[in-house]
Write a protein that holds these residues in place. Structure first.
Motif, PDB file in Angstrom:
ATOM      1  N   ASN A  55       0.835  -1.188   0.000  1.00  0.00           N
ATOM      2  CA  ASN A  55       0.000   0.000   0.000  1.00  0.00           C
ATOM      3  C   ASN A  55       0.879   1.251   0.000  1.00  0.00           C
ATOM      4  OD1 ASN A  55      -2.654  -1.010  -0.027  1.00  0.00           O
ATOM      5  ND2 ASN A  55      -2.528  -1.529   2.140  1.00  0.00           N
ATOM      6  N   TYR A  56       0.785   2.000  -1.098  1.00  0.00           N
ATOM      7  CA  TYR A  56       1.504   3.256  -1.197  1.00  0.00           C
ATOM      8  C   TYR A  56       0.640   4.379  -0.634  1.00  0.00           C
ATOM      9  CZ  TYR A  56       5.091   1.208  -4.224  1.00  0.00           C
ATOM     10  OH  TYR A  56       6.123   0.456  -4.713  1.00  0.00           O
ATOM     11  N   SER A  57       1.320   5.432  -0.184  1.00  0.00           N
ATOM     12  CA  SER A  57       0.652   6.646   0.280  1.00  0.00           C
ATOM     13  C   SER A  57       1.012   7.789  -0.672  1.00  0.00           C
ATOM     14  CB  SER A  57       1.072   7.013   1.707  1.00  0.00           C
ATOM     15  OG  SER A  57       0.720   5.982   2.608  1.00  0.00           O
ATOM     16  N   LEU A  58       0.015   8.609  -1.011  1.00  0.00           N
ATOM     17  CA  LEU A  58       0.234   9.728  -1.926  1.00  0.00           C
ATOM     18  C   LEU A  58       0.139  11.043  -1.173  1.00  0.00           C
ATOM     19  CD1 LEU A  58      -1.008  10.205  -5.517  1.00  0.00           C
ATOM     20  CD2 LEU A  58      -1.558  11.971  -3.855  1.00  0.00           C
ATOM     21  N   PHE A  59       1.110  11.898  -1.408  1.00  0.00           N
ATOM     22  CA  PHE A  59       1.130  13.250  -0.862  1.00  0.00           C
ATOM     23  C   PHE A  59       1.234  14.226  -2.039  1.00  0.00           C
ATOM     24  CE2 PHE A  59       2.867  10.407   2.297  1.00  0.00           C
ATOM     25  CZ  PHE A  59       2.249  10.807   3.473  1.00  0.00           C
ATOM     26  N   TYR A  60       0.554  15.354  -1.947  1.00  0.00           N
ATOM     27  CA  TYR A  60       0.575  16.330  -3.037  1.00  0.00           C
ATOM     28  C   TYR A  60       0.656  17.738  -2.466  1.00  0.00           C
ATOM     29  CZ  TYR A  60      -4.340  17.347  -2.017  1.00  0.00           C
ATOM     30  OH  TYR A  60      -5.505  17.727  -1.398  1.00  0.00           O
ATOM     31  N   LYS A  73      -6.954  12.010   0.502  1.00  0.00           N
ATOM     32  CA  LYS A  73      -8.079  11.767   1.398  1.00  0.00           C
ATOM     33  C   LYS A  73      -8.970  10.613   0.932  1.00  0.00           C
ATOM     34  CE  LYS A  73      -8.267  16.643   2.713  1.00  0.00           C
ATOM     35  NZ  LYS A  73      -9.088  17.884   2.710  1.00  0.00           N
ATOM     36  N   HIS A  74      -8.918  10.294  -0.362  1.00  0.00           N
ATOM     37  CA  HIS A  74      -9.811   9.263  -0.909  1.00  0.00           C
ATOM     38  C   HIS A  74      -8.974   8.336  -1.799  1.00  0.00           C
ATOM     39  CE1 HIS A  74     -13.101  11.854   0.447  1.00  0.00           C
ATOM     40  NE2 HIS A  74     -12.489  12.846  -0.162  1.00  0.00           N
ATOM     41  N   TYR A  75      -8.557   7.215  -1.234  1.00  0.00           N
ATOM     42  CA  TYR A  75      -7.754   6.263  -1.992  1.00  0.00           C
ATOM     43  C   TYR A  75      -8.652   5.346  -2.824  1.00  0.00           C
ATOM     44  CZ  TYR A  75      -3.420   7.477   0.451  1.00  0.00           C
ATOM     45  OH  TYR A  75      -2.316   8.134   0.918  1.00  0.00           O
ATOM     46  N   CYS A  85      -5.604   7.578  -6.238  1.00  0.00           N
ATOM     47  CA  CYS A  85      -6.165   8.605  -5.360  1.00  0.00           C
ATOM     48  C   CYS A  85      -7.216   9.392  -6.127  1.00  0.00           C
ATOM     49  CB  CYS A  85      -5.063   9.544  -4.856  1.00  0.00           C
ATOM     50  SG  CYS A  85      -5.671  10.879  -3.775  1.00  0.00           S
ATOM     51  N   HIS A  86      -8.340   9.674  -5.468  1.00  0.00           N
ATOM     52  CA  HIS A  86      -9.445  10.424  -6.067  1.00  0.00           C
ATOM     53  C   HIS A  86      -9.469  11.832  -5.470  1.00  0.00           C
ATOM     54  CE1 HIS A  86     -13.442  11.240  -7.710  1.00  0.00           C
ATOM     55  NE2 HIS A  86     -13.773  11.709  -6.523  1.00  0.00           N
ATOM     56  N   PHE A  87      -9.457  12.839  -6.359  1.00  0.00           N
ATOM     57  CA  PHE A  87      -9.488  14.239  -5.948  1.00  0.00           C
ATOM     58  C   PHE A  87     -10.841  14.838  -6.321  1.00  0.00           C
ATOM     59  CE2 PHE A  87      -5.077  13.173  -6.620  1.00  0.00           C
ATOM     60  CZ  PHE A  87      -4.406  13.817  -5.588  1.00  0.00           C
TER      61      PHE A  87
END
Length: 356
Positions: A55-60, A73-75, A85-87
């Motif tokens: 499981n990767y984590s996304l930061f932006y 906030k919404h994987y 990731c959903h934006f």
């Protein structure tokens, strides 16, 4: 020999760095692909070529807006593993450098995909055009119009592809605006049209085309009026025909269930009285008295309970007659056996009869 080497160094630098800032900005990391759908939401996915095992984590973050990293906030997940990731729309800012950082911790080690600079206006994928309509113009000319769900229709360019029922390949043309004209058509052919859209170079540098629209057909059997007629008959075939078939099936089932009663009404049975006497001959062996249930004392009352004796009758001669009643040549009638009958006295002019 130094001059050729000096010439090759800038060429290699150009190939490695790209031809300019904009193409590099439009490209994301090979492991990450972000698409902004109709400027309503955006999905960033990774592992499209190979399913990730962790499981990767996304930061932006947006440069020139805030240097603070924000986690997704919404994987998006596939079989319990994060794949994107959903934006939402309120999280998106166009015309600002957009960076992402994807990492994961495995066995005390950190797996990281470094961030790449992106521009969201270069990642827009509009929705497919809708409401395609064909208008018959003069001189065998057709005009095709449509509408786009994308909110900024001035930022769109379109592509139209069409072919007739006699063609083997499609013809595709670029169109600016929402009107396409076909100068000459053959009324003995039918034509099929599709339309798709893309953000033009004035509003972005995206390479994402929308999906092709729902087709519209025009031809010898399908004008704009004929298209409505086709939709009408399509509705009849897909809705009314199945309903009518189901109703007919239900009626047939009901008739099969009640077939015996219907058959009796149409072809009444001939009555068979022999069944009514089966009990007389089988159970009572033909004894009518037992079968009818008549009491024995009633039957005995109809039997005779007296005896009748024999009565002899003699005819006497008339008074003035001297001739015997039988011929003198004949012998007298033999006497009848049995006791003599007792005669009652009568007038000589009457016969004597016995009474019973």
């Amino acid at each position: 020999m130094a001059a050729p080497n000096t010439f090759l160094v800038p060429v290699l630098l150009l190939l490695l760095c790209g031809l300019g800032p904009y193409p590099a900005a439009a490209r994301s990391h090979p492991g990450v692909e972000c698409v902004l759908f109709n400027e309503e939401y955006m999905n960033c996915t990774w592992g499209n070529k190979e399913m990730p095992t962790v499981n990767y984590s996304l930061f932006y973050w947006y440069k020139n807006t805030s240097d603070k990293e924000v986690e997704c906030k919404h994987y998006l997940q596939n079989q319990g593993v994060r794949v994107g990731c959903h934006f939402k729309q309120n999280e998106l800012i166009q015309f600002q450098p957009f960076h992402v950082l994807i990492n994961a911790s495995v066995g005390g080690k950190t797996l990281e995909i470094p961030s790449k600079r992106m521009e969201l206006q270069d990642l827009v994928k509009p929705e497919a055009p809708v409401n395609l309509t064909i208008h018959n113009m003069s001189n065998n000319q057709l005009q095709l119009t449509w509408a786009s769900p994308y909110p900024k229709d001035k930022c769109l360019e379109h592509a139209v592809k069409y072919k007739s029922n006699k063609d083997t390949s499609w013809t595709e043309l670029s169109v600016n605006g929402d009107v396409f004209s076909l100068p000459s058509v053959d009324y003995e052919k039918s034509y099929t049209f599709y339309v798709r859209s893309k953000i033009n170079n004035y509003c972005g540098r995206t390479q994402f085309w929308s999906e092709w629209s729902v087709p519209v057909i025009w031809g010898s059997n399908s004008t704009s009026k004929g298209t409505k007629e086709q939709l009408y008959w399509f509705g009849i075939r897909t809705v009314l025909v199945p309903i009518a078939s189901c109703l007919l099936l239900v009626v047939l089932v009901i008739l099969l269930v009640r077939m015996e009663r219907v058959w009796v009404i149409l072809m009444p049975r001939i009555p068979n009285p022999s069944k009514n006497f089966d009990e007389l001959f089988i159970t009572h062996n033909g004894n009518f008295q037992e079968w009818t249930g008549v009491p024995k004392d009633v039957v005995e009352s109809f039997k005779p309970n007296y005896s009748e004796s024999i009565c002899y009758v003699t005819e006497l001669p008339q008074k003035d007659s001297h001739e015997p009643l039988w011929d003198s040549s004949n012998h007298a009638p033999p006497p009848m056996p049995g006791p003599p009958a007792t005669h009652s006295e009568h007038s000589p002019h009457q016969n004597s009869y016995g009474t019973v």
